[in-house]
Design an enzyme around this catalytic site. Sequence first.
Site, PDB file in Angstrom:
ATOM      1  N   MET A  86       0.827   9.424   3.587  1.00  0.00           N
ATOM      2  CA  MET A  86       1.593   9.303   4.822  1.00  0.00           C
ATOM      3  C   MET A  86       2.639   8.199   4.752  1.00  0.00           C
ATOM      4  O   MET A  86       3.156   7.756   5.764  1.00  0.00           O
ATOM      5  CB  MET A  86       0.642   9.041   5.993  1.00  0.00           C
ATOM      6  CG  MET A  86      -0.260  10.217   6.327  1.00  0.00           C
ATOM      7  SD  MET A  86       0.636  11.626   7.002  1.00  0.00           S
ATOM      8  CE  MET A  86       1.014  11.016   8.646  1.00  0.00           C
ATOM      9  N   GLY A  87       2.994   7.743   3.551  1.00  0.00           N
ATOM     10  CA  GLY A  87       4.064   6.776   3.415  1.00  0.00           C
ATOM     11  C   GLY A  87       3.646   5.488   2.734  1.00  0.00           C
ATOM     12  O   GLY A  87       2.598   5.419   2.079  1.00  0.00           O
ATOM     13  N   GLU A  88       4.477   4.457   2.883  1.00  0.00           N
ATOM     14  CA  GLU A  88       4.236   3.160   2.260  1.00  0.00           C
ATOM     15  C   GLU A  88       4.050   2.088   3.326  1.00  0.00           C
ATOM     16  O   GLU A  88       4.591   2.200   4.424  1.00  0.00           O
ATOM     17  CB  GLU A  88       5.419   2.779   1.363  1.00  0.00           C
ATOM     18  CG  GLU A  88       5.633   3.715   0.202  1.00  0.00           C
ATOM     19  CD  GLU A  88       6.978   4.416   0.255  1.00  0.00           C
ATOM     20  OE1 GLU A  88       7.751   4.118   1.186  1.00  0.00           O
ATOM     21  OE2 GLU A  88       7.235   5.272  -0.601  1.00  0.00           O
ATOM     22  N   LYS A  95       4.672   0.109   8.272  1.00  0.00           N
ATOM     23  CA  LYS A  95       4.384   1.396   7.639  1.00  0.00           C
ATOM     24  C   LYS A  95       5.605   2.286   7.799  1.00  0.00           C
ATOM     25  O   LYS A  95       6.065   2.542   8.919  1.00  0.00           O
ATOM     26  CB  LYS A  95       3.174   2.067   8.282  1.00  0.00           C
ATOM     27  CG  LYS A  95       2.829   3.398   7.623  1.00  0.00           C
ATOM     28  CD  LYS A  95       1.456   3.900   8.017  1.00  0.00           C
ATOM     29  CE  LYS A  95       1.094   5.124   7.220  1.00  0.00           C
ATOM     30  NZ  LYS A  95      -0.280   5.587   7.488  1.00  0.00           N
ATOM     31  N   GLY A  99       0.819  -1.205   0.000  1.00  0.00           N
ATOM     32  CA  GLY A  99       0.000   0.000   0.000  1.00  0.00           C
ATOM     33  C   GLY A  99       0.852   1.253   0.000  1.00  0.00           C
ATOM     34  O   GLY A  99       1.982   1.257   0.489  1.00  0.00           O
ATOM     35  N   ARG A 100       0.313   2.313  -0.590  1.00  0.00           N
ATOM     36  CA  ARG A 100       1.029   3.586  -0.618  1.00  0.00           C
ATOM     37  C   ARG A 100       0.022   4.717  -0.499  1.00  0.00           C
ATOM     38  O   ARG A 100      -1.057   4.669  -1.073  1.00  0.00           O
ATOM     39  CB  ARG A 100       1.833   3.732  -1.914  1.00  0.00           C
ATOM     40  CG  ARG A 100       2.514   5.082  -2.062  1.00  0.00           C
ATOM     41  CD  ARG A 100       3.277   5.225  -3.369  1.00  0.00           C
ATOM     42  NE  ARG A 100       4.548   4.520  -3.331  1.00  0.00           N
ATOM     43  CZ  ARG A 100       4.872   3.536  -4.160  1.00  0.00           C
ATOM     44  NH1 ARG A 100       4.012   3.132  -5.073  1.00  0.00           N
ATOM     45  NH2 ARG A 100       6.068   2.963  -4.085  1.00  0.00           N
ATOM     46  N   ASP A 144      -9.297  10.140  10.041  1.00  0.00           N
ATOM     47  CA  ASP A 144      -9.241   9.727   8.637  1.00  0.00           C
ATOM     48  C   ASP A 144     -10.092   8.478   8.406  1.00  0.00           C
ATOM     49  O   ASP A 144      -9.662   7.516   7.775  1.00  0.00           O
ATOM     50  CB  ASP A 144      -7.793   9.472   8.221  1.00  0.00           C
ATOM     51  CG  ASP A 144      -7.622   9.490   6.698  1.00  0.00           C
ATOM     52  OD1 ASP A 144      -8.459  10.116   6.021  1.00  0.00           O
ATOM     53  OD2 ASP A 144      -6.667   8.865   6.203  1.00  0.00           O
TER      54      ASP A 144
END
Length: 584
Positions: free
Chosen positions: A20-22, A38, A16-17, A133
């Site tokens: 807020m990063g990968e 993460k 996932g990307r 979120d």
Amino acid sequence: MNATPFGHYRLQKLIGRGGMGEVYQAYDTRTDRVVALKVLPHHMAEDEVFQARFRRESQSAAGINDPHVVPIHSYGEIDGRLYLDMRLIEGRNLGAMLAETEKPLGAPFAVHVVEQVAHALDSAHKAGLIHRDIKPSNILITGRDFVYLIDFGLARTAGEQALTTAGSTLGTLAYMAPERFEAGQVDARSDVYALTCVLYELLTGSRPYPADSLEQQIAGHMMAPLPRPSDTDPRLAAFDSVIAKGMAKKPAKRYQSAGELAVAARRALNAPVRRARGSRHSARSDRRLPRRVLALAGAAAVVLAATAVGAWMWAPWRDADAQDLPDGAIAHIAETVPADIRETGRLVIGVNVPYAPMEFKNADGQLVGFDVELMNAVARVLGLVPDYRQIPFDQILPSVQAGTVDVGMSSVTDTAQREQLVDFVTYFEAGTQWASRPGVVVGPAAACGVKIGVAQGTLQATEELPRKSDECVAAGMAPLEIVEFASQDAVTAALVKGEVDAMSADSPVTGFAVKLSRGDLVPAGDVFDSAPYGWPVPKDSQLAESLRQALEHLIETGDYRAIATMWGVERGMIDKPQINGAGG
């Protein structure tokens, strides 16, 4: 399996990307287990304030003991990058499920999901954490429909200043509560609002305010009527009141906990279904908003579509005996439009973007903004279709003079010098305002030696900053280091990144940038050098009077105020438009 070393982890594959990063599937050599890791972007570890908050919030999130919250094993920093070590969950992303089906997932499933997410949220809220979120892509569903709420990396302690990324509001606009756009208090009820948005999407297959553009999302959450699931499917009528309360504009009128929302949703699911008499399709599937809201939130897309497809062939004035005018046209005003423009049925407008919130393109490539909405309304009064032509800012006045466009529209300041070249119809009052990053002591009164960003061709670039720089030199001080960028978006991004010390722009533009930064930028000094914006037209053209009368009509009807209020620029409204208001 090939793996990339990262400290004592081995990164096996990217799963996932996001902003807020990968997130990687990784093998932890210390604990001999496969985890979800993460890894945040480099710049976040360089921010001491963010790093301290990240560690504090990660520790709090790791302490949440709830079966529906993905357990956090550890957190820290490796090679200058912050990371979160979490349990690897084999499940499906709810956002992906919605995208694949493109239809409702069923009321029983929707309630089942919401109940489990609500359980996780109530546990987090008791620990003083707000997720901030909540959206389908942060909800995982396992094979047994067991639900996990993920990504507390965006969470923050209740009552603290909003956490932001570079120049962007955190979270997803489609699920953000109104108070998040108004710098209001963000608390657990903001998460309840977002979860209600998710419930609506699961029930109906579409988002509450289906638009991807920033301004339409904001307008929907802040101004549009509350959505009703029954407008999509009458069998969902029992959920109307649940959605209405969960998405109430004011937090005090919402459910005060996620658990309350879940109980209400379960009650609605078990309520008897009342079928309307007549056709089973009697409910309108194309839920309609009041005309004013549609005009404000979506007129740009409709008008642009009409322009692209058939504006060139539609000329309402071709038949000299025709009495019918397009909807919205005012006969006695439309009759003042110069004959050559009336014959085409179009108003050709020269515009330069981006300059939010005045004129810019949204995620779909549509031209939007206060200037655009106002010009669309003016064109309707004149019985014309707006035909926008994008040109460089410094070519707007020459294009008007040459007759390649009928009118210019790009937040052009009406000055006596410019009035020697073209005539202006004033429509707005704006000044100059600076912005900087928090804690940076800089401003118009302390400008010498400052590295300041500005958009090319603006009044600030051609007049204000060179004048200030000359004044510094005359006083024996260092001149301004003026850095010009091709667009205002580039100026704002450079300021957020620290590439310049401050920026100078028109006051509504600076205000909009500060508001959307959610704390990354602050005003640097008050508004000064206020002057009118004007629409430039050829010298002595009758079009100036037509535009003036059309705008005066919109002011009298209240449409002008409504458009300005939607875009948050009502402080710049004028009472009466003038031709050549600078006195040239």
